[in-house]
Motif scaffolding. Structure first.
Motif: not given
Length: 356
Positions: A342-352
């Protein structure tokens, strides 16, 4: 002087009460009969936020609710009798806390007279409600300190430490315990943030060394100051989380999930927005600046790689890519996945989102 002391204690009691079991269903004059006496049995605590006995019951009652969360045939609720006097008066409440069982389909309660522990309450609810629920014992995320590990853990220059000095007999400490556990759980994924406590009855010399004279005493030991700093803020979950986020540079919410600010680097964020706004020819120039993330170190370097990959995918797949990828990531996040994922995907989503 005595009045001021009692006033201060009253205010502290109120603050501690506000950190009570936020998962227990709050019953009011408006919703009481909509929830109780319907298609499930209900155990209801009638309490006063200033009452010491009510405060002492709070962590046990929360433990009870957590164990019965999946039992659809039982409701665990509470009524603040200061706020909703008419409800408490209607059911003959004269002292606090008063605990009553309302059978399914009935507003004619049976009073609970047993011990005020989660285990005893669970036994009563199981008998009255026909359930077979056992009190769940969950592993703690609070690091327990002692004379042998205190210096090794607290004085570690690579960690930010938040430490509670408590007395096992202290009512305020007992009331704080469930909230403090939630704080530890919220930051369990942060390697450089440690939430700990120490029993000052067992280790009086450590309490004396750090000037502890009242309980609970909370101290923050940042990486750069191992002398410790007194924490004088509020004692609700949100206030603890906000403090640690500011002091440690983390971005967690009360549930331990990364916020929308996580992973965002101001310099790269500005470049990302410039990248999106640029013409096709100018975009390549901005992209070359984003490529300089390869010089970054630590967590900034890992975030930088996500910025770089997002910009590269934008060039290769078009302007619709960020939005579509964010939607795909959100669909995965809505499923049951591990905290690390969840942390990994949230970071990607935030930056995207910078490129969307």
């Amino acid at each position: 002087m005595k009045f001021q002391v009692w006033l201060a204690l009253g205010i502290l009691a109120f603050l501690l009460a506000s950190a009570w079991a936020d998962d227990v269903l709050v019953l009011t004059e408006e919703n009481f009969e909509k929830e109780v006496g319907q298609d499930r049995g209900a155990l209801v605590e009638f309490y006063a936020p200033w009452c010491g006995h009510s405060q002492k019951l709070a962590p046990e009652y929360e433990k009870l609710e957590a164990s019965f969360k999946k039992a659809k045939s039982v409701l665990i609720g509470k009524v603040d009798c200061d706020e909703h006097k008419s409800v408490c008066g209607k059911y003959g409440v004269e002292g606090y806390p008063t605990i009553k069982w309302f059978p399914k389909g009935s507003l004619d309660p049976k009073q609970y007279e047993g011990p005020r522990t989660a285990e005893s309450l669970a036994e009563f609810v199981n008998t009255e409600g026909g359930t077979n629920v056992k009190i769940a014992t969950l592993p703690s995320n609070v690091v327990v300190l002692n004379a042998d590990n205190f210096d090794e853990v607290v004085l570690d220059e690579t960690k930010n430490m938040f430490v509670e000095f408590y007395g096992p007999w202290c009512g305020y400490c007992k009331n704080l315990a469930p909230t403090y556990e939630k704080v530890a759980t919220a930051f369990k994924m942060e390697e450089d943030v440690v939430i700990a406590n120490i029993d000052t009855d067992k280790y009086k010399d450590l309490a004396e060394k750090y000037g502890v004279s009242g309980y609970p005493t909370l101290k923050f030991f940042p990486k750069g100051n191992k002398a410790g700093e007194d924490y004088d803020g509020g004692q609700s979950l949100d206030e603890f989380v906000a403090f640690i986020n500011v002091q440690c540079g983390t971005n967690r919410d009360a549930k331990g999930q990364l916020t929308s600010k996580a992973g965002i680097l101001s310099s790269l964020d500005a470049l990302g927005k410039q990248f999106v706004a640029a013409s096709i020819d100018e975009r390549k120039t901005v992209f070359s600046k984003i490529k300089e993330v390869e010089k970054l170190k630590g967590s900034s370097a890992s975030y930088g790689k996500i910025y770089l990959k997002a910009a590269k995918s934008y060039l290769e797949k078009g302007a619709d890519y960020p939005k579509k990828e964010i939607e795909r990531l959100q669909r995965i996040l809505d499923k049951s996945i591990s905290p690390a994922k969840a942390d990994e995907l949230t970071l990607k989503k935030n930056i995207l989102s910078t490129f969307a």
